[in-house]
Design an enzyme around this catalytic site. Sequence first.
Site, PDB file in Angstrom:
ATOM      1  N   ASP A 291      72.683 -20.840  -0.272  1.00  0.00           N
ATOM      2  CA  ASP A 291      73.593 -21.398  -1.510  1.00  0.00           C
ATOM      3  C   ASP A 291      73.008 -22.283  -2.525  1.00  0.00           C
ATOM      4  OD1 ASP A 291      75.050 -22.497  -3.450  1.00  0.00           O
ATOM      5  OD2 ASP A 291      77.152 -22.844  -2.344  1.00  0.00           O
TER       6      ASP A 291
HETATM    7  C1  NOJ Z   1      76.806 -23.068  -5.840  1.00  0.00           C
HETATM    8  C2  NOJ Z   1      77.990 -22.761  -5.186  1.00  0.00           C
HETATM    9  O1  NOJ Z   1      78.469 -22.711  -4.406  1.00  0.00           O
HETATM   10  C3  NOJ Z   1      77.992 -20.827  -5.003  1.00  0.00           C
HETATM   11  O2  NOJ Z   1      78.840 -20.453  -5.187  1.00  0.00           O
HETATM   12  C4  NOJ Z   1      77.952 -20.495  -6.802  1.00  0.00           C
HETATM   13  O3  NOJ Z   1      77.440 -19.005  -5.976  1.00  0.00           O
HETATM   14  C5  NOJ Z   1      76.061 -21.130  -6.386  1.00  0.00           C
HETATM   15  N1  NOJ Z   1      75.940 -22.401  -6.493  1.00  0.00           N
HETATM   16  C6  NOJ Z   1      74.844 -20.369  -7.762  1.00  0.00           C
HETATM   17  O4  NOJ Z   1      75.511 -20.137  -9.142  1.00  0.00           O
END
Ligand code: NOJ
Length: 755
Positions: A291
């Site tokens: 993430d």
């Molecule tokens: C953080 C989020 O937790 C995740 O779900 C998302 O895909 C990413 N950022 C990218 O934006």
Amino acid sequence: MKKIHAIIALLALSLTASAQKTEIKSSVQQVETKVDSVLGLMTLEEKVGQLVQYNGSWDLTGPASGMDNKQKEDNLKNGRVGAMLNVLSPEATAEAQRLVMENSRLKIPLMFGYDVIHGYKTIFPVPLAETASWDLEAMEKSARISAVEASAEGINWTFSPMIDISRDARWGRIMEGSGEDPYLTSKVAVAKVKGYQGDDLSGAQTIAATAKHFAGYGFGEAGRDYNTVHIGENELHNTILPPFKAAAEAGVATFMNSFNDIDGTPATGHKVLQRDVLKGDWNWDGFIVSDWGSIAEMIEHGFAEDKIHAAQIAMNAGSDMDMEGGAYEAGLVKLVGDGKVKEEFIDDAVRRILRVKFKLGLFEDPYRYSKPVTVDFDAHREVARDIARKSIVLLKNENNTLPLNKERKKIAVIGPLADDKDSPIGNWRAQGETNSAVSVLEGIRNAVGKNVEISYAKGADLGVGERNFLLPLEINKTDTSGFEKAISTAASADLVVMVLGEDAFQSGEGRSQVNIGLAGVQQELLEKIYEVNQNIVLVLINGRPLEISWASETIPAIVEAWQLGTESGNAIADVLFGKYNPSGKLPVSFPRAVGQEPLYYNQKNTGRPFSAEHVTYSAYTDERRDALYPFGFGLSYTSFEFGEIEISSEEMTANAPLEVKIKVKNTGDLKGSEIVQLYLRDMVASTTRPVKELKGFETIQLEVGEEKEVIFTITEKMLRFYNANRKWESEEGKFEIYIGPNSRDLKKAEFLFKK
Ligand code: NOJ
């Protein structure tokens, strides 16, 4: 918002005029041979480059890596980047791709990822809402359309579906998942993967999907986002992992790991989860992206000393790609040199990434997603309206208040969300435009004839401050100056449609709340309106279960309309005026009070289940312990009667599955659909088991007076669980079967399972 072309050199485009992406098919064997041949040409630096993902334009979901754009551009040219995210438009993706294709030694195309969560431009209901339809075909279709729209804009990878089980309405991201049940979420996971990826990733207008967040993210303590997760092995395997396993089996191209730690180990550095379970036991061949910055965040977790150490832990644990975190590019080459990371781990990660790129057809045509394509947005809106009305859940309908008669003379539409064209779009709205939803007021106006007089008063603000994607909303406005007009409007109407709930940005990432009632003065407004007109239909627009005990006791009709996306108001009007007979069922329990959270139907019995007579049982002294509206609950404008369960035998074995039948009759005055739900309980086992678990469901349509028999087959596989042997096994013994319209009102039977 800075576009990619503002941060990288603008390069001439030479897009072909082809209107459709060409279908490029490669067999598995061909793909593996190609992957190996590319890998064989790569230097260690180039390999590590494939494991790096850069953000393209906006730094919205976490702290940016801090690298300047010139440096990013140079790294793209040198083949030091494997993928980007948030680069939007055919032109921008083509520009970035061209930097790689025209300058790097090996010309390995980039992937372009984006959070296409519930639609790209046409916005569908938020995932929690959509799951309330229990309509897997419809959910697959909305994913398909999202892929069509996103792929037309250069995107070939969505960070969806989010399949984190969540039992806590305080968690802001509960809107982004499919609720509290592992079986239902698994089914949705498969439908979504099929929708995004089609039968074959190389097919036209398909995009790679992501099963996220691996794992446990929905179990953050106290419903607080990013918080510590305490899940034991039993819960992890029986509750959290099944949807991920289903997605892996459905061939999801990528996984994303999660920000949280689980029982002391950050998910990003979790070798058991990533290497042993996902890539080992499940034999899954896609790649895991971290993430946003979650590799480097292991420093904050107190699990890594610095970025280099974080890179070492994450790679050894099986995280393949570093999203905007800068740890892999900083550390991996040196770590391999120092013998702290085996090059074979890097090779495995690169192989996984190349495999997906080959499957996407990017090697054959790196620009295949950046070509102009015509998209039929009107057709997409129609589908959006259909799935939106299927997602609506009728919570209460005393005295058949609904459906509304179009001949009714005067309807007052009141509330901060009544004419809100933006909140129904929800959070994680991709390229859904601000204020682009049909509001409830507009929907009602579109639906009624001239006989009906519609009046409108906002009454109050929602109770939240100015929107800002990055900042928390200031909750609780106290202005009641609009009450007077709203009260007089309500007083002179035959019926009031009251539209209350949440702002789009009250739920979503980082939007956890300790209060889940109606924010601001909404409750007060509702009570004041009730004093002058009790004939109220309450329409709720929200991304999480709300605490609505007062309304539930007092207001005659309540419609849970969630955040339904672009066609929201039309879909709501379809239900209010009976053009569509509601059939949605809650994928998550609604509490009586926030203090019950986390609340879920498939709980354990405990050693002291419940006794109304004694205090020393598992209960609360100031509130009932059960849900206000339980999992699986939802009414219809007609009524259904369930017969008794008939079973083919009182005993079953692995070779002799059980047939279970129940008759369901439409006893009301309208045709309608019912979602017939099957639950099982394993009475005694080597670990404690839930009081019931959803194991099947079937939607049936019934004409007035019609009766149908629904048949479920119970197989040995359905009885398996992660048991005391640490295996998915069934165990002999007594089971209870429950069938009904929700997880509470159930018919019961039992059988004995013998091996
Ligand atoms: C953080 C989020 O937790 C995740 O779900 C998302 O895909 C990413 N950022 C990218 O934006």
